[in-house]
Write a protein that holds these residues in place. Structure first.
Motif, PDB file in Angstrom:
ATOM      1  N   PRO A  76       0.828  -1.205   0.000  1.00 34.62           N
ATOM      2  CA  PRO A  76       0.000   0.000   0.000  1.00 34.62           C
ATOM      3  C   PRO A  76       0.862   1.254   0.000  1.00 34.62           C
ATOM      4  O   PRO A  76       1.867   1.328   0.701  1.00 34.62           O
ATOM      5  N   GLN A  77       0.482   2.208  -0.824  1.00 31.96           N
ATOM      6  CA  GLN A  77       1.215   3.458  -0.902  1.00 31.96           C
ATOM      7  C   GLN A  77       0.748   4.395   0.205  1.00 31.96           C
ATOM      8  O   GLN A  77      -0.440   4.423   0.550  1.00 31.96           O
ATOM      9  N   PRO A  78       1.664   5.142   0.805  1.00 32.99           N
ATOM     10  CA  PRO A  78       1.245   6.083   1.828  1.00 32.99           C
ATOM     11  C   PRO A  78       0.316   7.139   1.253  1.00 32.99           C
ATOM     12  O   PRO A  78       0.501   7.621   0.149  1.00 32.99           O
ATOM     13  N   VAL A  79      -0.727   7.429   2.003  1.00 30.05           N
ATOM     14  CA  VAL A  79      -1.695   8.429   1.562  1.00 30.05           C
ATOM     15  C   VAL A  79      -1.138   9.818   1.832  1.00 30.05           C
ATOM     16  O   VAL A  79      -0.734  10.136   2.947  1.00 30.05           O
ATOM     17  N   ALA A  80      -1.098  10.632   0.782  1.00 32.27           N
ATOM     18  CA  ALA A  80      -0.563  11.980   0.932  1.00 32.27           C
ATOM     19  C   ALA A  80      -1.509  12.824   1.775  1.00 32.27           C
ATOM     20  O   ALA A  80      -2.735  12.694   1.691  1.00 32.27           O
ATOM     21  N   ASP A  81      -0.926  13.673   2.619  1.00 32.64           N
ATOM     22  CA  ASP A  81      -1.730  14.578   3.416  1.00 32.64           C
ATOM     23  C   ASP A  81      -2.401  15.607   2.519  1.00 32.64           C
ATOM     24  O   ASP A  81      -1.825  16.091   1.546  1.00 32.64           O
ATOM     25  N   THR A  82      -3.646  15.941   2.852  1.00 32.40           N
ATOM     26  CA  THR A  82      -4.342  16.999   2.117  1.00 32.40           C
ATOM     27  C   THR A  82      -3.595  18.312   2.310  1.00 32.40           C
ATOM     28  O   THR A  82      -3.226  18.660   3.436  1.00 32.40           O
ATOM     29  N   PRO A  83      -3.312  19.052   1.231  1.00 32.20           N
ATOM     30  CA  PRO A  83      -2.645  20.345   1.394  1.00 32.20           C
ATOM     31  C   PRO A  83      -3.386  21.209   2.400  1.00 32.20           C
ATOM     32  O   PRO A  83      -4.619  21.314   2.366  1.00 32.20           O
ATOM     33  N   ALA A  84      -2.641  21.821   3.314  1.00 34.97           N
ATOM     34  CA  ALA A  84      -3.247  22.533   4.432  1.00 34.97           C
ATOM     35  C   ALA A  84      -4.180  23.644   3.976  1.00 34.97           C
ATOM     36  O   ALA A  84      -5.233  23.870   4.580  1.00 34.97           O
ATOM     37  N   HIS A  85      -3.820  24.330   2.888  1.00 34.56           N
ATOM     38  CA  HIS A  85      -4.648  25.452   2.450  1.00 34.56           C
ATOM     39  C   HIS A  85      -5.933  24.990   1.775  1.00 34.56           C
ATOM     40  O   HIS A  85      -6.790  25.819   1.440  1.00 34.56           O
ATOM     41  N   ARG A  86      -6.084  23.665   1.563  1.00 32.43           N
ATOM     42  CA  ARG A  86      -7.321  23.111   1.014  1.00 32.43           C
ATOM     43  C   ARG A  86      -8.044  22.213   2.019  1.00 32.43           C
ATOM     44  O   ARG A  86      -9.069  21.610   1.672  1.00 32.43           O
ATOM     45  N   ASP A  87      -7.514  22.095   3.203  1.00 36.52           N
ATOM     46  CA  ASP A  87      -8.064  21.210   4.238  1.00 36.52           C
ATOM     47  C   ASP A  87      -9.039  22.007   5.101  1.00 36.52           C
ATOM     48  O   ASP A  87      -8.651  22.945   5.799  1.00 36.52           O
ATOM     49  N   GLY A  88     -10.317  21.631   5.045  1.00 33.97           N
ATOM     50  CA  GLY A  88     -11.319  22.343   5.833  1.00 33.97           C
ATOM     51  C   GLY A  88     -11.026  22.326   7.314  1.00 33.97           C
ATOM     52  O   GLY A  88     -11.319  23.287   8.037  1.00 33.97           O
ATOM     53  N   ASN A  89     -10.453  21.234   7.803  1.00 27.39           N
ATOM     54  CA  ASN A  89     -10.120  21.138   9.216  1.00 27.39           C
ATOM     55  C   ASN A  89      -9.081  22.189   9.607  1.00 27.39           C
ATOM     56  O   ASN A  89      -9.219  22.886  10.623  1.00 27.39           O
ATOM     57  N   VAL A  90      -8.042  22.312   8.775  1.00 23.75           N
ATOM     58  CA  VAL A  90      -7.003  23.310   9.037  1.00 23.75           C
ATOM     59  C   VAL A  90      -7.571  24.719   8.895  1.00 23.75           C
ATOM     60  O   VAL A  90      -7.248  25.618   9.696  1.00 23.75           O
ATOM     61  N   LEU A  91      -8.429  24.928   7.914  1.00 23.25           N
ATOM     62  CA  LEU A  91      -8.991  26.265   7.695  1.00 23.25           C
ATOM     63  C   LEU A  91      -9.892  26.682   8.852  1.00 23.25           C
ATOM     64  O   LEU A  91      -9.936  27.867   9.214  1.00 23.25           O
ATOM     65  N   ARG A  92     -10.608  25.734   9.446  1.00 18.90           N
ATOM     66  CA  ARG A  92     -11.407  26.077  10.631  1.00 18.90           C
ATOM     67  C   ARG A  92     -10.493  26.477  11.789  1.00 18.90           C
ATOM     68  O   ARG A  92     -10.782  27.439  12.507  1.00 18.90           O
ATOM     69  N   TRP A  93      -9.416  25.708  11.976  1.00 18.87           N
ATOM     70  CA  TRP A  93      -8.447  26.088  13.006  1.00 18.87           C
ATOM     71  C   TRP A  93      -7.857  27.464  12.719  1.00 18.87           C
ATOM     72  O   TRP A  93      -7.734  28.299  13.629  1.00 18.87           O
ATOM     73  N   LEU A  94      -7.509  27.727  11.460  1.00 19.04           N
ATOM     74  CA  LEU A  94      -6.921  29.012  11.100  1.00 19.04           C
ATOM     75  C   LEU A  94      -7.918  30.149  11.334  1.00 19.04           C
ATOM     76  O   LEU A  94      -7.544  31.233  11.809  1.00 19.04           O
TER      77      LEU A  94
END
Length: 427
Positions: free
Chosen positions: A10-28
């Motif tokens: 299995p290939q490692p799943v790439a992290d969602t870019p922070a500027h497109r991640d709703g979770n990060v944007l709510r924190w921001l």
């Protein structure tokens, strides 16, 4: 013969870019709203203190929050790691909101005087001692390691935005309804962050020895973990870490050499050169644009290769620019140099912050952030009165050059430690 088919790994799943991640944007969004509220609060506090007392008394009110913040910061890091940064940030923001709104209500109803303002400043200082380490520990729990550098850039942009927007909002609040209205506005802005933080999802931390509920002593017995033991473990972890220990020392040297000249030193330089308040404002604007550009660069790129070396070069080059600032002949030249200082200081600061985030075990991030915060908010401001006194004795040129040399030692330190010099940000 039957062929055995081996499934691909299995290939490692790439992290969602922070500027497109709703979770990060709510924190921001929560972080930005809270920081704007902080800026409005300080405008309201300074205005109310000036109206209620003498200039020296107002200065004391503004400075009183620094004492509990410095004394309790390390304990705040322990609290963040023991109870989780999300709970601590939500709780501390709720307390700050309640304290500011209570002060606004009292100021609307009566004129309680300086004692209320001093009490509010002390409460803010105590809560900040817990809030700041928790804020530093939170990014590692809302995104993947490969996005932490980008998050540092986004955080830098949020700070610049809050600084630009907060002061005019605070002034508008004071103009429309006095200090009480400005305090009310600050409380509402801080309140906005609470539901946003509640909606943020936390990632599970990897198993770590620091998360055990008990540890063994030298005789093999099991001892319950206490806050004091957690603090000692955190300090020992930092001291023994091949990257974090020299990195925090480099941050301390950089801040000690940077804070004095770019705060009180710049004011005195503008006064002696006849630039006036408008000239000083243009120089500060140049610095802010440079720092914002550095934060935007890291936000867009996500990472820079050779982070340790780039940070060292940025610190060294920025220190030369700090020293040169005292010798520029005009406001226009000073703005250009300040822009360069902001760009390099913003770049080195963001890279150092990203390295702290990615090199530290997440279970220790609260305590690591507390030590770094104590260096920046406890030790570095001490250089401001020393800078002012030294400029009175020797003038701006020698003091700026000496401060630049102290700042440059941070870059030299980064180059001297191999692990830090070769440190990379995760892909």
């Amino acid at each position: 013969m039957t062929a055995t088919v081996i499934p691909p790994a299995p290939q490692p799943v790439a992290d969602t870019p922070a500027h497109r991640d709703g979770n990060v944007l709510r924190w921001l969004g929560a972080y930005t709203s809270s920081m704007i509220g902080d800026n409005v609060y300080y405008i309201a506090l300074s205005w109310a203190a000036v109206q209620a007392g003498t200039p020296s008394q107002a200065g004391m009110v503004m400075a009183v929050s620094a004492v509990p913040r410095a004394l309790l910061m390390l304990g705040g890091g322990v609290v963040a790691d023991r109870f989780g940064p999300r709970k601590v940030v939500i709780g501390s923001d709720a307390v700050r909101c309640a304290a500011v709104l209570a002060a606004a209500a009292l100021l609307f109803a009566a004129s309680p005087g300086l004692w209320l303002l001093a009490l509010l400043a002390v409460v803010f200082g105590i809560v900040d001692a817990v809030f700041m380490p928790a804020v530093g520990a939170l990014p590692a729990r809302v995104t993947g390691r490969s996005q932490l550098a980008r998050v540092q850039g986004m955080r830098g942009l949020a700070i610049r935005f809050a600084n630009v927007v907060g002061a005019p909002l605070g002034g508008l609040g004071v103009a429309l309804g006095g200090a009480a209205a400005a305090f009310g506005l600050a409380g509402m802005l801080i309140a906005v962050s609470v539901p946003l933080l509640i909606s943020v999802r936390m990632k599970e931390l990897p198993a770590a020895a620091a998360d055990d509920d008990a540890v063994g002593d030298s005789r093999g017995e099991v001892a319950e973990r206490t806050p004091w033991r957690d603090l000692r473990d955190g300090l020992r972890y930092i001291r023994r870490h091949p990257v974090l220990a020299p990195l925090i020392a480099a941050i301390a040297l950089g801040d000690l050499g940077f804070v004095g000249p770019l705060n009180v030193g710049l004011t005195l330089l503008a006064d002696r050169r006849g630039w006036g308040a408008s000239g000083m404002g243009w120089v500060l604007a140049g610095f802010g644009i440079g720092a914002g550009t550095a934060a935007l660069l890291l936000t867009v790129r996500g990472r820079l290769p050779h982070a340790g070396r780039v940070a060292a070069v940025a610190i060294l080059t920025g220190s030369v620019a700090i020293g040169a600032l005292a010798y520029v002949p005009s406001v226009a030249a000073a703005v250009g140099v300040a822009l360069l200082v902001g760009l390099l200081a913003g770049l080195s600061g963001a890279l150092c912050g990203a390295l702290l985030q990615t090199q530290a075990d997440p279970a220790y991030l609260g305590r690591v952030s507390a030590v770094a915060g104590l260096v920046s908010l406890g030790l570095a401001p001490l250089s401001m009165p020393l800078t002012a006194a030294a400029i009175g004795w020797w003038g701006t040129g020698p003091v700026f050059v000496t401060s630049a040399a102290v700042c440059g030692l941070g870059g030299v330190l980064v180059l001297c430690f191999r692990d830090l010099r070769r440190a990379e940000l995760p892909r």
